[in-house]
Design a protein around this motif. Structure first.
Motif, PDB file in Angstrom:
ATOM      1  N   ALA A  82       0.826  -1.209   0.000  1.00  0.00           N
ATOM      2  CA  ALA A  82       0.000   0.000   0.000  1.00  0.00           C
ATOM      3  C   ALA A  82       0.863   1.263   0.000  1.00  0.00           C
ATOM      4  N   ALA A  83       1.930   1.275   0.774  1.00  0.00           N
ATOM      5  CA  ALA A  83       2.820   2.437   0.802  1.00  0.00           C
ATOM      6  C   ALA A  83       3.508   2.624  -0.547  1.00  0.00           C
ATOM      7  N   TRP A  96       2.399   1.553  -3.485  1.00  0.00           N
ATOM      8  CA  TRP A  96       1.379   1.960  -4.452  1.00  0.00           C
ATOM      9  C   TRP A  96       1.054   3.435  -4.298  1.00  0.00           C
ATOM     10  N   LEU A  97       0.929   3.898  -3.047  1.00  0.00           N
ATOM     11  CA  LEU A  97       0.626   5.298  -2.798  1.00  0.00           C
ATOM     12  C   LEU A  97       1.760   6.204  -3.277  1.00  0.00           C
ATOM     13  N   LYS A 111       1.455   6.308  -7.035  1.00  0.00           N
ATOM     14  CA  LYS A 111       0.242   7.037  -7.427  1.00  0.00           C
ATOM     15  C   LYS A 111       0.406   8.539  -7.231  1.00  0.00           C
ATOM     16  N   LEU A 112       1.099   8.935  -6.166  1.00  0.00           N
ATOM     17  CA  LEU A 112       1.324  10.353  -5.890  1.00  0.00           C
ATOM     18  C   LEU A 112       2.487  10.926  -6.695  1.00  0.00           C
ATOM     19  N   THR A 146       8.520  13.491  -0.212  1.00  0.00           N
ATOM     20  CA  THR A 146       7.415  12.580   0.083  1.00  0.00           C
ATOM     21  C   THR A 146       7.941  11.207   0.480  1.00  0.00           C
TER      22      THR A 146
END
Length: 133
Positions: free
Chosen positions: A23-24, A26-27, A30-31, A37
């Protein structure tokens, strides 16, 4: 992840940790994450690893698994934040901090008798020394 610690299930802790890492990642993709970041992701993951370490010391069985995976992920995001477009680290300060983090993780892993933490520290020290300035 909370259920894994509550139920003291190491198998569920592995699944939960891998889910958090995916999830991290992918985020971050995606960002279209920049260096700051990625550094924020590394800080959040290292804070989560510190919580897992605290829970492990209190006898929670699944927390040790989370501690190892989260430390690996935090170090990975930290290394990624300092790599530019051409694969070269951005600056000497990042490399010096990387060297300090690798040494700290090695010492922490030895003190906690956690092979996964010692391994990420040693591999980080090897990596920082082999990637040239």
């Amino acid at each position: 992840a909370a259920l894994a610690v509550y139920w003291r299930s190491s198998a569920l802790a592995h699944c939960a940790a891998l889910g958090l890492l995916v999830a991290a990642g992918w985020l971050a993709v995606k960002l279209e994450a920049n260096a700051w970041t990625l550094l924020a992701f590394a800080v959040v993951l290292m804070a989560a690893a510190a919580v897992a370490r605290f829970l492990r010391e209190r006898g929670q069985a699944g927390a040790g698994v989370l501690y190892g995976w989260l430390a690996w992920a935090a170090m990975g995001f930290y290394v990624a934040c300092g790599v530019g477009d051409h694969g070269q680290p951005l600056n000497l300060a990042h490399r010096f901090a990387w060297l300090l983090l690798g040494g700290a993780l090695t010492a922490l892993g030895r003190a906690d008798r956690m092979g996964a933490i010692t391994t990420v520290g040693v591999l980080s020290l090897i990596d920082v020394s082999l990637t040239g300035i």
